[in-house]
Design a protein around this motif. Structure first.
Motif, PDB file in Angstrom:
ATOM      1  N   LEU A  33       0.805  -1.120   0.136  1.00 44.14           N
ATOM      2  CA  LEU A  33      -0.045   0.188   0.093  1.00 44.14           C
ATOM      3  C   LEU A  33       0.729   1.415   0.141  1.00 44.14           C
ATOM      4  CD1 LEU A  33      -2.785  -0.980   2.489  1.00 44.14           C
ATOM      5  CD2 LEU A  33      -3.007  -0.854  -0.009  1.00 44.14           C
ATOM      6  N   SER A  34       2.245   1.014   0.017  1.00 51.44           N
ATOM      7  CA  SER A  34       3.052   2.433  -0.124  1.00 51.44           C
ATOM      8  C   SER A  34       3.029   2.830  -1.363  1.00 51.44           C
ATOM      9  CB  SER A  34       4.575   2.246   0.436  1.00 51.44           C
ATOM     10  OG  SER A  34       4.993   0.862  -0.253  1.00 51.44           O
ATOM     11  N   GLN A  35       2.633   2.083  -2.385  1.00 54.31           N
ATOM     12  CA  GLN A  35       2.727   2.729  -3.998  1.00 54.31           C
ATOM     13  C   GLN A  35       1.589   3.936  -3.955  1.00 54.31           C
ATOM     14  OE1 GLN A  35       2.501  -0.235  -7.011  1.00 54.31           O
ATOM     15  NE2 GLN A  35       2.383  -1.932  -5.398  1.00 54.31           N
ATOM     16  N   ARG A  36       1.724   5.067  -4.959  1.00 51.18           N
ATOM     17  CA  ARG A  36       1.009   6.065  -4.839  1.00 51.18           C
ATOM     18  C   ARG A  36       0.746   6.238  -6.456  1.00 51.18           C
ATOM     19  NH1 ARG A  36       0.563   4.825  -0.753  1.00 51.18           N
ATOM     20  NH2 ARG A  36       0.501   5.936   1.245  1.00 51.18           N
ATOM     21  N   LEU A  37      -0.088   6.827  -6.971  1.00 49.48           N
ATOM     22  CA  LEU A  37      -0.647   7.210  -8.263  1.00 49.48           C
ATOM     23  C   LEU A  37       0.317   8.289  -8.865  1.00 49.48           C
ATOM     24  CD1 LEU A  37      -4.452   6.875  -8.232  1.00 49.48           C
ATOM     25  CD2 LEU A  37      -2.765   5.305  -9.210  1.00 49.48           C
ATOM     26  N   ALA A  38       0.858   8.400  -9.886  1.00 49.48           N
ATOM     27  CA  ALA A  38       1.563   9.581 -10.421  1.00 49.48           C
ATOM     28  C   ALA A  38       0.548  10.647 -10.718  1.00 49.48           C
ATOM     29  CB  ALA A  38       2.142   9.152 -11.829  1.00 49.48           C
ATOM     30  N   ILE A  39       1.026  11.914 -10.366  1.00 44.34           N
ATOM     31  CA  ILE A  39       0.184  13.112 -10.395  1.00 44.34           C
ATOM     32  C   ILE A  39       0.578  13.969 -11.800  1.00 44.34           C
ATOM     33  CG2 ILE A  39      -1.054  14.928  -9.495  1.00 44.34           C
ATOM     34  CD1 ILE A  39      -0.689  13.580  -6.856  1.00 44.34           C
ATOM     35  N   ASN A  99      -4.770   9.315  -3.527  1.00 47.68           N
ATOM     36  CA  ASN A  99      -3.313   9.095  -2.749  1.00 47.68           C
ATOM     37  C   ASN A  99      -3.596   9.354  -1.415  1.00 47.68           C
ATOM     38  OD1 ASN A  99      -1.869   8.193  -5.213  1.00 47.68           O
ATOM     39  ND2 ASN A  99      -1.045  10.506  -5.522  1.00 47.68           N
ATOM     40  N   ALA A 100      -4.382  10.341  -1.174  1.00 52.69           N
ATOM     41  CA  ALA A 100      -4.797  10.340   0.499  1.00 52.69           C
ATOM     42  C   ALA A 100      -5.344   9.337   0.908  1.00 52.69           C
ATOM     43  CB  ALA A 100      -5.545  11.620   0.450  1.00 52.69           C
ATOM     44  N   LEU A 101      -6.288   8.666   0.227  1.00 56.81           N
ATOM     45  CA  LEU A 101      -7.074   7.572   0.706  1.00 56.81           C
ATOM     46  C   LEU A 101      -6.193   6.424   0.849  1.00 56.81           C
ATOM     47  CD1 LEU A 101      -9.644   5.994   1.363  1.00 56.81           C
ATOM     48  CD2 LEU A 101      -9.857   5.639  -1.081  1.00 56.81           C
ATOM     49  N   LEU A 102      -5.248   6.377  -0.197  1.00 56.54           N
ATOM     50  CA  LEU A 102      -4.345   5.118   0.193  1.00 56.54           C
ATOM     51  C   LEU A 102      -3.348   5.344   1.355  1.00 56.54           C
ATOM     52  CD1 LEU A 102      -3.109   4.549  -3.813  1.00 56.54           C
ATOM     53  CD2 LEU A 102      -4.480   3.184  -2.098  1.00 56.54           C
ATOM     54  N   GLU A 103      -3.084   6.620   1.514  1.00 57.81           N
ATOM     55  CA  GLU A 103      -2.454   6.842   2.749  1.00 57.81           C
ATOM     56  C   GLU A 103      -2.960   6.421   4.119  1.00 57.81           C
ATOM     57  OE1 GLU A 103       0.428  10.710   4.541  1.00 57.81           O
ATOM     58  OE2 GLU A 103      -0.595  10.725   2.739  1.00 57.81           O
ATOM     59  N   ARG A 104      -4.158   7.003   4.015  1.00 58.81           N
ATOM     60  CA  ARG A 104      -4.869   6.679   5.487  1.00 58.81           C
ATOM     61  C   ARG A 104      -5.398   4.889   5.560  1.00 58.81           C
ATOM     62  NH1 ARG A 104      -8.174  10.886   3.202  1.00 58.81           N
ATOM     63  NH2 ARG A 104      -9.614   9.600   2.762  1.00 58.81           N
ATOM     64  N   GLU A 137      -3.233   2.638   4.204  1.00 56.82           N
ATOM     65  CA  GLU A 137      -1.766   2.146   4.647  1.00 56.82           C
ATOM     66  C   GLU A 137      -1.616   2.336   5.897  1.00 56.82           C
ATOM     67  OE1 GLU A 137       2.937   2.722   3.540  1.00 56.82           O
ATOM     68  OE2 GLU A 137       1.534   4.192   3.056  1.00 56.82           O
ATOM     69  N   ARG A 138      -1.867   3.795   6.640  1.00 57.68           N
ATOM     70  CA  ARG A 138      -1.767   3.854   8.007  1.00 57.68           C
ATOM     71  C   ARG A 138      -2.649   3.111   9.105  1.00 57.68           C
ATOM     72  NH1 ARG A 138      -1.657   9.275   6.867  1.00 57.68           N
ATOM     73  NH2 ARG A 138      -4.010   9.774   7.769  1.00 57.68           N
ATOM     74  N   ALA A 139      -3.821   2.538   8.278  1.00 62.00           N
ATOM     75  CA  ALA A 139      -4.823   1.746   9.300  1.00 62.00           C
ATOM     76  C   ALA A 139      -4.229   0.182   9.260  1.00 62.00           C
ATOM     77  CB  ALA A 139      -6.146   1.974   8.546  1.00 62.00           C
ATOM     78  N   ALA A 140      -3.676  -0.050   7.972  1.00 59.64           N
ATOM     79  CA  ALA A 140      -3.301  -1.381   7.921  1.00 59.64           C
ATOM     80  C   ALA A 140      -2.192  -1.570   8.748  1.00 59.64           C
ATOM     81  CB  ALA A 140      -2.892  -1.666   6.316  1.00 59.64           C
ATOM     82  N   ILE A 141      -1.083  -0.482   8.962  1.00 56.09           N
ATOM     83  CA  ILE A 141      -0.001  -0.766   9.658  1.00 56.09           C
ATOM     84  C   ILE A 141      -0.289  -0.751  11.077  1.00 56.09           C
ATOM     85  CG2 ILE A 141       2.116   0.736  10.587  1.00 56.09           C
ATOM     86  CD1 ILE A 141       2.362   1.635   7.674  1.00 56.09           C
ATOM     87  N   ALA A 142      -1.410  -0.091  11.473  1.00 57.80           N
ATOM     88  CA  ALA A 142      -1.828  -0.065  12.849  1.00 57.80           C
ATOM     89  C   ALA A 142      -2.532  -1.189  13.248  1.00 57.80           C
ATOM     90  CB  ALA A 142      -2.956   1.367  13.008  1.00 57.80           C
ATOM     91  N   GLU A 143      -3.353  -1.924  12.213  1.00 54.23           N
ATOM     92  CA  GLU A 143      -3.927  -2.903  12.450  1.00 54.23           C
ATOM     93  C   GLU A 143      -2.740  -4.114  12.797  1.00 54.23           C
ATOM     94  OE1 GLU A 143      -7.191  -6.049  10.488  1.00 54.23           O
ATOM     95  OE2 GLU A 143      -6.734  -4.278   9.450  1.00 54.23           O
ATOM     96  N   ARG A 144      -1.790  -3.896  11.983  1.00 56.22           N
ATOM     97  CA  ARG A 144      -0.659  -5.194  12.102  1.00 56.22           C
ATOM     98  C   ARG A 144       0.077  -5.169  13.341  1.00 56.22           C
ATOM     99  NH1 ARG A 144       0.170  -4.232   6.134  1.00 56.22           N
ATOM    100  NH2 ARG A 144       1.780  -2.978   6.663  1.00 56.22           N
ATOM    101  N   ARG A 145       0.170  -3.874  13.796  1.00 56.71           N
ATOM    102  CA  ARG A 145       1.130  -3.451  15.033  1.00 56.71           C
ATOM    103  C   ARG A 145      -0.123  -3.995  15.918  1.00 56.71           C
ATOM    104  NH1 ARG A 145       2.802   2.679  15.989  1.00 56.71           N
ATOM    105  NH2 ARG A 145       0.594   2.654  16.335  1.00 56.71           N
ATOM    106  N   PHE A 146      -1.026  -3.718  16.008  1.00 52.26           N
ATOM    107  CA  PHE A 146      -2.280  -4.033  17.049  1.00 52.26           C
ATOM    108  C   PHE A 146      -2.264  -5.412  17.111  1.00 52.26           C
ATOM    109  CE2 PHE A 146      -6.401  -4.892  18.369  1.00 52.26           C
ATOM    110  CZ  PHE A 146      -6.488  -4.398  19.545  1.00 52.26           C
ATOM    111  N   ALA A 147      -2.323  -6.170  16.231  1.00 50.72           N
ATOM    112  CA  ALA A 147      -2.155  -7.524  16.208  1.00 50.72           C
ATOM    113  C   ALA A 147      -0.993  -8.234  16.903  1.00 50.72           C
ATOM    114  CB  ALA A 147      -2.397  -8.255  14.932  1.00 50.72           C
ATOM    115  N   ALA A 148       0.250  -7.608  16.473  1.00 48.19           N
ATOM    116  CA  ALA A 148       1.332  -8.093  16.902  1.00 48.19           C
ATOM    117  C   ALA A 148       1.379  -7.658  18.395  1.00 48.19           C
ATOM    118  CB  ALA A 148       2.544  -7.210  16.141  1.00 48.19           C
ATOM    119  N   ASP A 149       1.079  -6.767  18.703  1.00 50.66           N
ATOM    120  CA  ASP A 149       1.222  -5.963  20.142  1.00 50.66           C
ATOM    121  C   ASP A 149       0.200  -6.890  21.014  1.00 50.66           C
ATOM    122  OD1 ASP A 149       2.955  -4.076  19.554  1.00 50.66           O
ATOM    123  OD2 ASP A 149       1.566  -2.418  19.517  1.00 50.66           O
ATOM    124  N   ALA A 150      -0.807  -7.224  20.507  1.00 55.16           N
ATOM    125  CA  ALA A 150      -1.783  -8.087  21.341  1.00 55.16           C
ATOM    126  C   ALA A 150      -1.325  -9.644  21.633  1.00 55.16           C
ATOM    127  CB  ALA A 150      -3.044  -8.246  20.592  1.00 55.16           C
TER     128      ALA A 150
END
Length: 464
Positions: free
Chosen positions: A196-202, A217-222, A224-237
């Motif tokens: 999800l780190s990939q972005r569209l060319a403008i 791109n802004a949606l992809l960034e959000r 990506e942050r949510a996916a990272i937070a979810e993975r981190r949450f699962a790992a922390d749990a």
């Protein structure tokens, strides 16, 4: 149906309407111009002839005038001129094949077509020898009708060709205009959900496609942050659950490794129960967080915060007294918000429980409810050691526990408070007090209610 085809159909419909209106208008204007010029010239000619006949007042001279007039061809290929008095035709010259108009006994001044529409006559009443008479001055109008019909035929052939050419051009232009959208769709399809780190060319142009690309791109960034937070949450749990489960397993394995006394088994079971209670608390908090994450907005109602704050304060005051702490409560009246009662109570209990855990005996906890600038503000302050400056930016993250809190709680209580405040369109902030200790402030938008609605919402106070 593709957007390209839809745009082409819309363009064809609009263009058809425009061309039809333009063609009809051209036909009407051309016909009016043709008939208007002929009618004006014919009526002027008839008026002139009638005035000349009245001036001459001589039958032979009038006949010569009409004969000469019937021979003119400037208004049409055929000419017919008559003078009629009642049922008697006084003079009749010109084209004998002309169709004559049907007139009454006293025809009014104006234009009349012949009985078969081949000739058009100007009708001018006048006095001939003191008797009412009418001059009929007509010309062959078939050339004008042929001109109007020819224009209509030309338009009927030309307009469809123009429509076809314009629609084809519109189809090509629509396809060219949609090329960036098609390119954008292919770029989106090429993004791997795991990358999800990939972005569209403008593009350099600030057009609609560029704005759409930035929004995606802004949606992809959000995401990506949510996916990272979810993975981190699962790992922390998993990490947080592994430690107590490992301790629990080790204790049970040691206890079962050899015969022990009842007292040893009792101590092992008590320690295991403590770990299980902690695991149950963590599981409950994880379940609550998962439910809050799925809610766009809690089921809310109009609530007065004062009774809720006092209810929570009365429930936790025995705990504070048992720890040798003073609990001071200051509550403003008529502070209304739209919220969920159970979630707001949980938020208050978590904040007060946090203050109880980190305030030493002999300390003080202050619970305050106020309203200002359109916000309800709930403040929980304590006289404990405060929060390390390095911990303040991360204190509301899930499973985060600073150095001073590493052996206390699950690291989820303040995260729950943050989520509850967010779902109530509010915010929560933590800070250290100048005189020592820390404070947590929750702000929620006030709810303006009519006086009658407020009285209906606030339950009656019990009798003392």
């Amino acid at each position: 149906m593709s957007i390209r085809l839809k745009l082409t159909l819309y363009w064809a419909a609009v263009l058809t309407a425009i061309l039809a209106i333009a063609g009809g208008a051209a036909m009407i204007l051309f016909a009016r111009n043709q008939w208007g010029g002929l009618d004006g010239a014919l009526m002027e000619e008839a008026d002139t002839a009638a005035a000349g006949i009245v001036r001459l007042d001589n039958a032979s001279a009038a006949g010569a005038l009409l004969l000469r007039l019937s021979g003119e061809r400037d208004l049409g290929p055929g000419h017919r001129v008559r003078i009629v008095a009642g049922d008697c035709v006084i003079n009749d010259f010109g084209d004998t094949h002309a169709d004559l108009p049907v007139l009454g006994a006293t025809p009014p001044r104006g234009m009349r077509d012949g009985s078969h529409g081949r000739f058009r006559f100007a009708i001018v009443p006048f006095a001939l020898a003191g008797q009412p008479a009418v001059i009929e001055d007509g010309v062959d109008i078939r050339p004008i009708r042929r001109s109007i019909a020819h224009l209509g035929t030309s338009l009927m052939l030309l307009l469809p060709l123009m429509l076809a050419a314009c629609v084809a051009g519109g189809y090509l232009l629509a396809g060219r205009a949609l090329v960036p959208i098609d390119r954008l769709a292919r770029a989106l399809a090429a993004i791997d959900p795991r990358e999800l780190s990939q972005r569209l060319a403008i593009s350099g142009d600030d057009d609609e496609v560029a704005r759409l690309s930035r929004a995606i791109n802004a949606l992809l960034e959000r995401v990506e942050r949510a996916a990272i937070a979810e993975r981190r949450f699962a790992a922390d749990a998993a990490h947080e659950l592994r430690t107590p489960l490992t301790v629990l397993r080790a204790g049970l394995e040691v206890a079962l490794g050899r015969e022990r006394s009842p007292a040893d088994y009792s101590r092992t079971l008590v320690a295991a129960l403590g770990e299980v209670i902690g695991l149950c608390a963590m599981a409950d908090q994880l379940l609550t967080l998962a439910r809050l994450d799925q809610e766009a907005a809690p089921e809310s109602e109009a609530l007065e915060l004062g009774p809720i704050v006092r209810e929570v304060a009365e429930a936790v005051e025995p705990l504070a007294q048992a720890q040798g702490l003073a609990l001071d409560t200051t509550v403003a009246e008529r502070v209304f918000v739209a919220g969920n009662r159970l979630q707001l109570k949980r938020l208050l209990i978590n904040l007060i429980d946090n203050a109880l855990a980190f305030t030493p005996a002999g300390g003080r906890i202050e619970l305050t409810l106020a309203a200002h600038d359109g916000l309800a503000a709930i403040c929980v302050a304590d006289s404990g050691p405060g929060i390390a400056l390095a911990d303040l930016p991360q204190i509301f993250e899930r499973f985060y526990r600073g150095a001073a809190r590493a052996d206390r709680g699950t690291g989820l209580g303040l995260s729950l408070c943050h989520e509850i405040a967010r779902l109530h369109r509010g915010a929560i902030a933590a800070a250290n007090r100048a005189g020592g200790g820390s404070e947590f402030v929750v702000t929620i938008p006030l709810l303006a209610l009519p006086e009658g609605a407020r009285r209906a919402t606030v339950p009656a106070a019990p009798a003392a």
